[in-house]
Write an enzyme that holds these catalytic residues in place. Structure first.
Site, mmCIF file in Angstrom:
data_model
loop_
_atom_site.group_PDB
_atom_site.id
_atom_site.type_symbol
_atom_site.label_atom_id
_atom_site.label_comp_id
_atom_site.label_asym_id
_atom_site.label_seq_id
_atom_site.Cartn_x
_atom_site.Cartn_y
_atom_site.Cartn_z
ATOM 1 N N GLU A 280 0.824 -1.206 0.000
ATOM 2 C CA GLU A 280 0.000 0.000 0.000
ATOM 3 C C GLU A 280 0.864 1.264 0.000
ATOM 4 O O GLU A 280 0.442 2.317 -0.468
ATOM 5 C CB GLU A 280 -0.898 -0.029 1.250
ATOM 6 C CG GLU A 280 -2.247 0.595 1.034
ATOM 7 C CD GLU A 280 -3.181 0.293 2.193
ATOM 8 O OE1 GLU A 280 -4.012 -0.612 2.040
ATOM 9 O OE2 GLU A 280 -3.076 0.956 3.233
ATOM 10 N N HIS A 301 8.463 -26.760 0.434
ATOM 11 C CA HIS A 301 7.739 -27.884 -0.176
ATOM 12 C C HIS A 301 6.553 -27.394 -0.997
ATOM 13 O O HIS A 301 5.648 -28.159 -1.291
ATOM 14 C CB HIS A 301 7.279 -28.851 0.918
ATOM 15 C CG HIS A 301 8.424 -29.382 1.717
ATOM 16 N ND1 HIS A 301 9.101 -30.530 1.387
ATOM 17 C CD2 HIS A 301 9.051 -28.880 2.813
ATOM 18 C CE1 HIS A 301 10.088 -30.736 2.257
ATOM 19 N NE2 HIS A 301 10.080 -29.741 3.131
ATOM 20 N N LYS A 415 -13.117 2.081 -1.533
ATOM 21 C CA LYS A 415 -14.062 2.310 -0.436
ATOM 22 C C LYS A 415 -15.265 3.109 -0.943
ATOM 23 O O LYS A 415 -16.415 2.790 -0.655
ATOM 24 C CB LYS A 415 -13.395 3.130 0.688
ATOM 25 C CG LYS A 415 -12.519 2.353 1.648
ATOM 26 C CD LYS A 415 -12.101 3.260 2.813
ATOM 27 C CE LYS A 415 -11.040 2.630 3.690
ATOM 28 N NZ LYS A 415 -10.596 3.459 4.806
HETATM 29 O O1 PA5 Z 1 -3.075 1.993 5.936
HETATM 30 C C1 PA5 Z 1 -4.164 2.506 5.809
HETATM 31 O O2 PA5 Z 1 -4.346 3.701 6.076
HETATM 32 C C2 PA5 Z 1 -5.400 1.719 5.357
HETATM 33 O O3 PA5 Z 1 -5.112 0.525 4.780
HETATM 34 C C3 PA5 Z 1 -6.306 1.507 6.562
HETATM 35 O O4 PA5 Z 1 -5.567 0.856 7.567
HETATM 36 C C4 PA5 Z 1 -7.559 0.718 6.268
HETATM 37 O O5 PA5 Z 1 -8.197 1.140 5.094
HETATM 38 C C5 PA5 Z 1 -8.533 0.857 7.422
HETATM 39 O O6 PA5 Z 1 -8.860 2.201 7.589
HETATM 40 P P1 PA5 Z 1 -9.413 2.781 8.948
HETATM 41 O O7 PA5 Z 1 -8.403 2.512 9.993
HETATM 42 O O8 PA5 Z 1 -9.611 4.231 8.696
HETATM 43 O O9 PA5 Z 1 -10.694 2.069 9.238
#
Ligand code: PA5
Length: 425
Positions: A280, A301, A415
């Site tokens: 990400e 394996h 989202k």
């Molecule tokens: O790293 C990030 O910011 C995202 O992947 C969030 O962790 C994820 O979308 C969850 O978002 P939130 O913590 O706002 O619910």
């Protein structure tokens, strides 16, 4: 100041047929000078909040107080949240000491497994920690909202006592939910992104409930941070050398994948946290590499054939711990009677130690670059160190690639679309 517990070797990555050209690696390492200067500046003027987290203690006090209240009334703690609001805590389960209250993570609102889980819970004795940085993530809201009615049906009177909400201190759906049931709210720091938040309240509260020494967790992170911030040159920072190695391979078009390969069960779940961090943070602008998390010796394996003889486009990071001499011994007589002399008097730890060496050498012999990371054992200190190492490596890699390692426009887009589809009749 504590020393970093990580021993990192790039010997099998910077030599042999799989090594990137030395000039490319040196150029990437040279470029990391700027990345380290940037990090130092961010630490000095406190603009990158993550770098100040290992030294904090105020939030530990708050988390401990809340954990004490929770443990006084619950025998099960269910952590709700997804992505960065869950994966770090999940990685920390490897350090669990307390069986009661039992801390479980439900990140996926799969209706079948979630419904089955809800049936298993004694709701009167269950506490829910709902975590969302933004306070508006659909998966978490979808899990949290029906719970109020369920708790009422189960005869719970003070609903708010069954929840703790961790979210940013501003208006949001989750914050309003907390207020509506009078549940305590704890702050998700505004300046720390979800996938960088494991050392904040997001990981702290579950960790304390699991009996983990969170001061040691932070001390390990602080040791690695100090090593990188204090490095005279990038060559003295394993986070910088790791990023430079990745970068040099990427420049050659040889980094479609980066493979994390711990040789211990305690780091199996850690791979899930690291995958989000790398993917990400760095999968942007047509660049990036796919993080793959495997486990030794299990994946010898399963995947090793591909890794050795398939496309030569990956960096392998093997993580080992002191294994030799651990586990039940193979009786010499029975091993010999079965013609298994090489196992006589040996233990599973001896086998795994030999296997990690064997895998590293096999990959190296076949022109695949291998980085070795060793920690003596997986404890709170080394876990904190590993987490900080990989966060810094990711940030430095982002600087080298020229991408912002802190945003996630792709996640946001999905989202928004999911919300849109859900509202359509
Ligand atoms: O790293 C990030 O910011 C995202 O992947 C969030 O962790 C994820 O979308 C969850 O978002 P939130 O913590 O706002 O619910």
């Amino acid at each position: 100041m504590s020393q970093s517990p990580l021993t990192v070797s790039l010997d099998l990555a910077l030599s042999g047929k799989g090594a990137p050209p030395r000039a490319d690696y040196d150029a990437s390492l040279g470029a990391a000078v700027g990345a380290l200067a940037w990090l130092r500046q961010q630490a000095a003027d406190k603009s990158l909040e993550l770098l100040g987290v290992p030294a904090r203690t105020d939030d530990i006090r708050k988390a401990r107080a809340r954990a004490k209240e929770i443990a006084a009334s619950a025998n099960r703690v269910v952590v709700l949240g997804i992505g960065g609001s869950s994966l770090g805590g999940q990685a920390l389960t490897a350090l669990r000491k307390n069986a009661v209250p039992f801390v479980e993570f439900y990140d996926n609102p799969d209706p079948f497994s979630w419904t089955a889980a809800l049936k298993r819970f004694d709701l009167k004795k269950t506490h829910f920690i709902a975590i969302s940085k933004s306070g508006g993530t659909a998966e978490v809201m979808m899990q949290v909202l029906p719970l109020v009615e369920m708790l009422k049906k189960a005869g719970v009177r003070n609903i708010g006592k069954h929840f703790t909400i961790i979210t940013e201190p501003h208006d949001s759906a989750l914050a309003a939910f907390a207020d509506s049931i009078k549940a305590p709210k704890l702050d998700h720091p505004l300046g720390v992104g979800g996938r960088y938040s494991v050392l904040t309240m997001v990981g702290l509260l579950p960790a304390i409930l699991m009996g983990i020494d969170v001061k040691q967790l932070r001390a390990g992170a602080a040791a690695v941070l100090a090593q990188t911030l204090g490095a005279k040159s990038p060559a003295d920072s394993p986070a910088a050398t790791g990023a430079a190695l990745h970068h040099a391979l990427a420049k050659q078009g040889r980094l479609a994948n980066t493979i994390l390969w711990p040789y211990c069960d305690a780091l199996a779940v850690f791979g899930g946290w690291w995958k989000q961090l790398w993917a990400e943070s760095l999968g942007k602008d047509g660049q990036g590499s796919t993080p793959v998390s495997v486990l030794g010796p299990v994946d010898q394996h399963s995947q090793l054939q591909l890794f050795r003889d398939g496309p030569n486009n990956a960096l392998f990071t093997l993580v080992t711990i002191d294994m030799k001499g651990h586990g039940p011994v193979v009786p010499k007589a029975s091993a010999k009677a079965l013609g298994q002399d090489y196992l006589a008097g040996k233990r599973p730890g001896d086998l795994i130690a030999a296997q990690s060496r064997g895998t590293a050498q096999t990959l190296f012999n076949n022109g695949r670059p291998v980085r070795m990371i060793h920690v003596k054992k997986v404890d709170a200190f080394s876990m904190g160190a590993l987490m900080m190492h990989f966060m810094l490596e990711t940030i430095i890699m982002g600087r080298l690639m020229g991408v912002n390692p802190f945003d996630q426009p792709g996640v946001e887009e999905a989202k928004i679309l999911a919300r849109q589809y859900l509202s359509q009749k």
